[in-house]
Design a protein around this motif. Structure first.
Motif, mmCIF file in Angstrom:
data_model
loop_
_atom_site.group_PDB
_atom_site.id
_atom_site.type_symbol
_atom_site.label_atom_id
_atom_site.label_comp_id
_atom_site.label_asym_id
_atom_site.label_seq_id
_atom_site.Cartn_x
_atom_site.Cartn_y
_atom_site.Cartn_z
ATOM 1 N N TYR A 19 -11.684 -4.075 -6.388
ATOM 2 C CA TYR A 19 -10.567 -3.197 -6.014
ATOM 3 C C TYR A 19 -10.451 -3.210 -4.501
ATOM 4 O O TYR A 19 -11.444 -3.050 -3.795
ATOM 5 C CB TYR A 19 -10.832 -1.768 -6.501
ATOM 6 C CG TYR A 19 -9.572 -0.961 -6.654
ATOM 7 C CD1 TYR A 19 -9.038 -0.717 -7.903
ATOM 8 C CD2 TYR A 19 -8.907 -0.452 -5.551
ATOM 9 C CE1 TYR A 19 -7.884 0.026 -8.058
ATOM 10 C CE2 TYR A 19 -7.746 0.284 -5.691
ATOM 11 C CZ TYR A 19 -7.236 0.524 -6.942
ATOM 12 O OH TYR A 19 -6.085 1.245 -7.083
ATOM 13 N N THR A 20 -9.249 -3.418 -3.991
ATOM 14 C CA THR A 20 -9.046 -3.496 -2.551
ATOM 15 C C THR A 20 -7.700 -2.910 -2.165
ATOM 16 O O THR A 20 -6.949 -2.436 -3.025
ATOM 17 C CB THR A 20 -9.181 -4.965 -2.072
ATOM 18 O OG1 THR A 20 -9.217 -4.990 -0.656
ATOM 19 C CG2 THR A 20 -8.039 -5.823 -2.571
ATOM 20 N N THR A 21 -7.376 -2.968 -0.884
ATOM 21 C CA THR A 21 -6.089 -2.471 -0.402
ATOM 22 C C THR A 21 -5.027 -3.562 -0.543
ATOM 23 O O THR A 21 -5.357 -4.750 -0.583
ATOM 24 C CB THR A 21 -6.171 -2.069 1.085
ATOM 25 O OG1 THR A 21 -6.433 -3.249 1.863
ATOM 26 C CG2 THR A 21 -7.254 -1.023 1.315
ATOM 27 N N PRO A 22 -3.748 -3.169 -0.592
ATOM 28 C CA PRO A 22 -2.687 -4.186 -0.670
ATOM 29 C C PRO A 22 -2.735 -5.168 0.509
ATOM 30 O O PRO A 22 -2.520 -6.362 0.330
ATOM 31 C CB PRO A 22 -1.403 -3.364 -0.644
ATOM 32 C CG PRO A 22 -1.791 -2.020 -1.157
ATOM 33 C CD PRO A 22 -3.213 -1.816 -0.688
ATOM 34 N N GLN A 23 -3.036 -4.679 1.704
ATOM 35 C CA GLN A 23 -3.065 -5.550 2.878
ATOM 36 C C GLN A 23 -4.172 -6.598 2.775
ATOM 37 O O GLN A 23 -3.964 -7.762 3.095
ATOM 38 C CB GLN A 23 -3.236 -4.737 4.154
ATOM 39 C CG GLN A 23 -3.155 -5.599 5.398
ATOM 40 C CD GLN A 23 -3.115 -4.781 6.669
ATOM 41 O OE1 GLN A 23 -3.139 -3.562 6.637
ATOM 42 N NE2 GLN A 23 -3.061 -5.456 7.792
ATOM 43 N N VAL A 24 -5.353 -6.211 2.318
ATOM 44 C CA VAL A 24 -6.450 -7.168 2.161
ATOM 45 C C VAL A 24 -6.099 -8.198 1.093
ATOM 46 O O VAL A 24 -6.350 -9.398 1.266
ATOM 47 C CB VAL A 24 -7.778 -6.451 1.825
ATOM 48 C CG1 VAL A 24 -8.844 -7.449 1.405
ATOM 49 C CG2 VAL A 24 -8.252 -5.640 3.017
ATOM 50 N N THR B 246 -5.331 -3.402 -6.954
ATOM 51 C CA THR B 246 -4.895 -2.585 -5.830
ATOM 52 C C THR B 246 -3.825 -1.616 -6.326
ATOM 53 O O THR B 246 -3.152 -1.900 -7.320
ATOM 54 C CB THR B 246 -4.380 -3.463 -4.668
ATOM 55 O OG1 THR B 246 -4.150 -2.647 -3.534
ATOM 56 C CG2 THR B 246 -3.127 -4.216 -5.012
ATOM 57 N N THR B 247 -3.702 -0.509 -5.671
ATOM 58 C CA THR B 247 -2.726 0.533 -6.003
ATOM 59 C C THR B 247 -2.656 0.847 -7.501
ATOM 60 O O THR B 247 -1.585 0.967 -8.057
ATOM 61 C CB THR B 247 -1.317 0.200 -5.458
ATOM 62 O OG1 THR B 247 -0.863 -1.028 -6.057
ATOM 63 C CG2 THR B 247 -1.302 0.085 -3.948
ATOM 64 N N ARG C 53 -3.888 -7.118 -10.432
ATOM 65 C CA ARG C 53 -2.717 -7.892 -10.009
ATOM 66 C C ARG C 53 -2.809 -9.380 -10.312
ATOM 67 O O ARG C 53 -1.803 -10.042 -10.458
ATOM 68 C CB ARG C 53 -2.495 -7.710 -8.503
ATOM 69 C CG ARG C 53 -2.297 -6.289 -8.064
ATOM 70 C CD ARG C 53 -1.031 -5.742 -8.620
ATOM 71 N NE ARG C 53 -0.871 -4.349 -8.234
ATOM 72 C CZ ARG C 53 0.201 -3.646 -8.506
ATOM 73 N NH1 ARG C 53 1.202 -4.180 -9.146
ATOM 74 N NH2 ARG C 53 0.265 -2.382 -8.141
ATOM 75 N N HIS D 264 -9.319 3.418 -9.474
ATOM 76 C CA HIS D 264 -9.988 2.959 -8.259
ATOM 77 C C HIS D 264 -11.502 3.025 -8.435
ATOM 78 O O HIS D 264 -12.021 3.930 -9.087
ATOM 79 C CB HIS D 264 -9.574 3.838 -7.075
ATOM 80 C CG HIS D 264 -10.200 3.433 -5.794
ATOM 81 N ND1 HIS D 264 -11.396 3.938 -5.373
ATOM 82 C CD2 HIS D 264 -9.807 2.551 -4.851
ATOM 83 C CE1 HIS D 264 -11.721 3.386 -4.214
ATOM 84 N NE2 HIS D 264 -10.770 2.541 -3.878
ATOM 85 N N GLN E 273 -15.408 1.353 -6.356
ATOM 86 C CA GLN E 273 -15.996 0.622 -5.236
ATOM 87 C C GLN E 273 -16.905 -0.473 -5.769
ATOM 88 O O GLN E 273 -17.429 -0.375 -6.874
ATOM 89 C CB GLN E 273 -16.785 1.560 -4.336
ATOM 90 C CG GLN E 273 -15.898 2.549 -3.625
ATOM 91 C CD GLN E 273 -16.694 3.443 -2.680
ATOM 92 O OE1 GLN E 273 -17.892 3.585 -2.800
ATOM 93 N NE2 GLN E 273 -15.995 4.051 -1.740
#
Length: 104
Positions: free
Chosen positions: A7-12, A53-54, A58, A89, A91
């Motif tokens: 799980y990560t951020t959209p930007q990453v 993400t979010t 994806r 979400h 980690q």
């Protein structure tokens, strides 16, 4: 084969897909690495690394290798979009076999 989910951020995720504009860390070969605090014991070369993400899974990259520093190597050319699958979400990583929609 044992796939994992990260799980990560959209930007990453955009960065790892090679789609982030003005990316100073852009890989000319398309090879990228992901470092985890602990390496998944069941993960093998050729397995999938799913990214979420979010609130949704994806897509995935095919993992090429785990290097001597424990980093997971993949190439952006292996990215495959999937229909988004809701996920909470978390980690670290989790094994993909815990997600019924991903079972083949």
């Amino acid at each position: 084969m044992t796939d994992i989910i990260i799980y990560t951020t959209p930007q990453v995720l955009l960065h790892k897909q090679g789609k982030l504009e003005h990316d100073i860390d852009h890989s000319p070969t398309g090879d990228y690495y992901w470092e985890l605090a602990r390496i998944p014991k069941r993960l093998k070369e050729g397995d999938k690394i799913y990214f979420a993400t979010t609130g949704h899974l994806r897509g995935f990259f095919k993992m090429e290798e785990i290097n001597q520093w424990g980093q997971l190597k993949f190439n952006i050319s292996t990215w495959k979009e999937i229909n988004p699958i809701p996920i909470k979400h978390f980690q670290g990583f989790k094994y993909a076999d815990s997600i019924p929609e991903l079972k083949e």
